[in-house]
Scaffold this active site. Structure first.
Site, PDB file in Angstrom:
ATOM      1  N   SER A 126     -14.510   3.099   7.444  1.00  0.00           N
ATOM      2  CA  SER A 126     -13.577   3.092   6.319  1.00  0.00           C
ATOM      3  C   SER A 126     -14.119   2.299   5.128  1.00  0.00           C
ATOM      4  O   SER A 126     -14.709   1.221   5.296  1.00  0.00           O
ATOM      5  CB  SER A 126     -12.249   2.483   6.762  1.00  0.00           C
ATOM      6  OG  SER A 126     -11.366   2.414   5.664  1.00  0.00           O
ATOM      7  N   ALA A 127     -13.870   2.825   3.933  1.00  0.00           N
ATOM      8  CA  ALA A 127     -14.193   2.084   2.701  1.00  0.00           C
ATOM      9  C   ALA A 127     -13.313   0.840   2.564  1.00  0.00           C
ATOM     10  O   ALA A 127     -13.566   0.009   1.686  1.00  0.00           O
ATOM     11  CB  ALA A 127     -14.032   2.992   1.484  1.00  0.00           C
ATOM     12  N   ASP A 128     -12.308   0.686   3.435  1.00  0.00           N
ATOM     13  CA  ASP A 128     -11.545  -0.566   3.427  1.00  0.00           C
ATOM     14  C   ASP A 128     -12.495  -1.756   3.622  1.00  0.00           C
ATOM     15  O   ASP A 128     -12.307  -2.813   3.013  1.00  0.00           O
ATOM     16  CB  ASP A 128     -10.497  -0.590   4.555  1.00  0.00           C
ATOM     17  CG  ASP A 128      -9.364   0.408   4.343  1.00  0.00           C
ATOM     18  OD1 ASP A 128      -9.336   1.080   3.297  1.00  0.00           O
ATOM     19  OD2 ASP A 128      -8.516   0.524   5.256  1.00  0.00           O
ATOM     20  N   ASP A 158     -18.672   7.357  10.331  1.00  0.00           N
ATOM     21  CA  ASP A 158     -17.331   7.177   9.771  1.00  0.00           C
ATOM     22  C   ASP A 158     -16.911   5.714   9.834  1.00  0.00           C
ATOM     23  O   ASP A 158     -16.504   5.207  10.881  1.00  0.00           O
ATOM     24  CB  ASP A 158     -16.324   8.069  10.514  1.00  0.00           C
ATOM     25  CG  ASP A 158     -14.964   8.104   9.826  1.00  0.00           C
ATOM     26  OD1 ASP A 158     -14.760   7.345   8.858  1.00  0.00           O
ATOM     27  OD2 ASP A 158     -14.110   8.894  10.262  1.00  0.00           O
ATOM     28  N   LYS A 184      -6.328  -0.476  14.261  1.00  0.00           N
ATOM     29  CA  LYS A 184      -5.806   0.346  15.348  1.00  0.00           C
ATOM     30  C   LYS A 184      -6.817   0.534  16.451  1.00  0.00           C
ATOM     31  O   LYS A 184      -8.008   0.611  16.210  1.00  0.00           O
ATOM     32  CB  LYS A 184      -5.377   1.702  14.807  1.00  0.00           C
ATOM     33  CG  LYS A 184      -3.937   1.683  14.369  1.00  0.00           C
ATOM     34  CD  LYS A 184      -3.482   3.031  13.968  1.00  0.00           C
ATOM     35  CE  LYS A 184      -3.592   3.304  12.533  1.00  0.00           C
ATOM     36  NZ  LYS A 184      -4.112   2.529  11.537  1.00  0.00           N
ATOM     37  N   GLU A 189       0.837  -1.203   0.000  1.00  0.00           N
ATOM     38  CA  GLU A 189       0.000   0.000   0.000  1.00  0.00           C
ATOM     39  C   GLU A 189       0.873   1.255   0.000  1.00  0.00           C
ATOM     40  O   GLU A 189       1.993   1.231   0.499  1.00  0.00           O
ATOM     41  CB  GLU A 189      -0.810  -0.083   1.300  1.00  0.00           C
ATOM     42  CG  GLU A 189      -1.817   0.964   1.537  1.00  0.00           C
ATOM     43  CD  GLU A 189      -1.918   1.291   3.017  1.00  0.00           C
ATOM     44  OE1 GLU A 189      -2.290   2.425   3.319  1.00  0.00           O
ATOM     45  OE2 GLU A 189      -1.619   0.416   3.853  1.00  0.00           O
ATOM     46  N   LYS A 225      -4.592  11.420  -0.667  1.00  0.00           N
ATOM     47  CA  LYS A 225      -4.897  10.091  -0.133  1.00  0.00           C
ATOM     48  C   LYS A 225      -6.070   9.579  -0.955  1.00  0.00           C
ATOM     49  O   LYS A 225      -7.146  10.180  -0.955  1.00  0.00           O
ATOM     50  CB  LYS A 225      -5.270  10.227   1.341  1.00  0.00           C
ATOM     51  CG  LYS A 225      -5.837   8.977   1.980  1.00  0.00           C
ATOM     52  CD  LYS A 225      -6.214   9.230   3.439  1.00  0.00           C
ATOM     53  CE  LYS A 225      -7.078   8.116   3.987  1.00  0.00           C
ATOM     54  NZ  LYS A 225      -7.516   8.370   5.378  1.00  0.00           N
TER      55      LYS A 225
END
Ligand code: PSU
Ligand code: MN
Length: 303
Positions: free
Chosen positions: A138-140, A136, A157, A24, A84
Site C-alpha cells: 500500500s502507498a499508505d 502489492d 488487517k 478518512e 478510491k
C-alpha cells in the site's frame, strides 16, 4: 496545494490552536457497506464533536481536495460510486473535476497540507501476503514515510503480511507505538502476536513524542496502534476461517491492484453475516476517541 478547500470551522479551530482530527473517506465509500456507511460517517464526526474536537473528514469533491465535509459532501462519499483515491490519483481527479474518496495515504497527505496533526482511521494499508510476487504494498506506507502526521489505527488487517508491514515501517523510520500496550493488534483482533518495542501510556505522552519527533524527524509520520478491547474483538475462530475463505476467493477471482482491499473487506462482511462489521465499527470509534484525546493533548501542550 493552493486549491485546498478547508471548511471554515476547521480553519478557525486550527487558527485558534484548538484540537482537530482528520478522518478518512475510503473507509466510508469502499470499506463499509451502505447504508451503515453514511450513519458511520456522521457518528464518527459526532464522537469528536462530543469531545470538543473539530472533525475534518477529507475527500476530493468535484475536483477540489476538501478538508471538512458538509452533509452534501458526506452523502457524496457514502451514497455514490466514486473513485478510491490514493495520492497519485489526486492531480487526475482535480484536473477532471471529479470526486474521490481518499485512502489513508491521500487523507494523510491532504491533512498535513492543511496543518492537521492527528488522523484517525480503522486499519492502515500495508504489505500484501503475496507481495514477493505481486509487489502489492500500500502507498499508505510510502506516504507515511514522507508525511508528518500521527495516525491512530487498529494496526493492519490480518489479510496483510503483518510481519512484512512492520519491517517496512521500521525501514521507513516511521515510529509504531502501542497505545497502553506493546501488543500490536490485527484490526478485528486485539493481539496479532507481534510485539512492539514501545508503548505510550496516555495521550499526553503521545503529544510529547510528537513534539520530540518534530525536532528529530525528517518529516515522516507516527503510527499509534490502538487495539480493540479483547471483549469486543471478533471471534478468533470465525476470523481465521472467514479470512482463509476471503483470500482464496480473491485469488480465484484474480482481483488485483486497488480492488484487492475493498474486495476482501466486502467478502468478509458478507461471509461473517455482518459480525465483522460491528467489530470494524467499534474499532474505528475506539481509534477516533483516542485520536481526539491525542489532538486535545497536543493542543494543550502547545497552548
Ligand atoms: N483498512 C480498513 N478499511 C479500509 C481501508 C483500510 O480497515 O477501508 C482502506 C484505507 O483507505 C486504506 C486503503 O488506505 O484501504 C488501502 O488500500 P490499498 O491496500 O489498495 O493501498
Ligand atoms: Mn495495493
Amino acid at each position: 496545494m493552493t486549491t485546498l478547500n478547508i471548511a471554515p470551522e476547521v480553519e478557525l479551530a486550527l487558527g485558534e490552536g484548538r484540537p482537530v482530527v482528520a478522518l478518512e473517506s475510503t473507509i466510508i465509500s469502499h470499506g463499509l457497506p451502505r447504508p451503515r456507511n453514511r450513519e458511520a460517517a456522521h457518528e464518527f464526526e459526532s464522537i469528536l464533536r462530543d469531545a470538543g474536537v473539530t472533525p475534518a473528514t477529507i475527500a476530493v469533491i468535484d475536483g477540489i481536495p476538501t478538508v471538512g465535509l458538509d452533509d452534501a459532501g458526506l452523502a457524496i462519499i457514502a451514497d455514490h460510486d466514486i473513485a478510491k483515491a490514493s495520492v497519485r490519483d489526486l492531480p487526475i481527479l482535480m484536473a477532471k473535476g471529479l470526486s474521490g474518496a481518499t485512502t489513508v495515504a491521500a487523507t494523510a497527505h491532504i491533512a498535513a497540507r492543511a496543518g492537521i496533526r492527528v488522523f484517525a482511521t480503522g486499519g492502515l494499508g500495508g504489505v500484501h501476503r503475496d507481495a514477493s510476487e505481486s509487489f502489492d504494498e500500500s502507498a499508505d506506507l510510502s506516504t507515511l514515510a514522507v508525511t508528518n502526521i500521527t495516525v491512530v489505527s487498529a494496526g493492519v488487517k490480518s489479510v496483510l503480511d503483518i510481519a512484512a508491514t512492520l519491517e517496512r515501517l521500521e525501514t521507513l523510520s516511521v515510529p509504531v507505538i502501542g497505545y497502553g500496550t506493546t501488543k500490536f493488534p490485527s484490526f478485528w483482533l486485539t493481539d496479532s502476536g507481534f510485539t512492539l518495542d514501545w508503548l505510550a501510556k496516555d495521550a499526553d505522552e503521545v503529544a510529547r513524542i510528537m513534539r520530540a519527533h518534530d525536532d528529530t524527524s525528517h518529516g515522516q509520520g507516527i503510527v499509534i496502534a490502538n487495539p480493540i478491547p479483547v471483549e469486543k474483538q471478533w471471534d478468533p475462530g470465525e476470523h481465521d476461517h472467514v479470512l482463509a475463505e476471503a483470500l482464496l476467493a480473491a485469488e480465484r477471482a484474480d482481483i488485483r491492484g486497488k480492488a484487492v482491499t475493498p474486495f476482501l473487506l466486502g467478502y468478509i462482511v458478507d461471509a461473517s453475516a455482518g459480525r465483522s462489521l460491528e467489530v470494524n465499527l467499534d474499532l474505528a470509534r475506539n481509534n477516533i476517541r483516542v485520536a481526539g484525546d491525542i489532538a486535545t493533548a497536543w493542543a494543550r501542550l502547545n497552548s
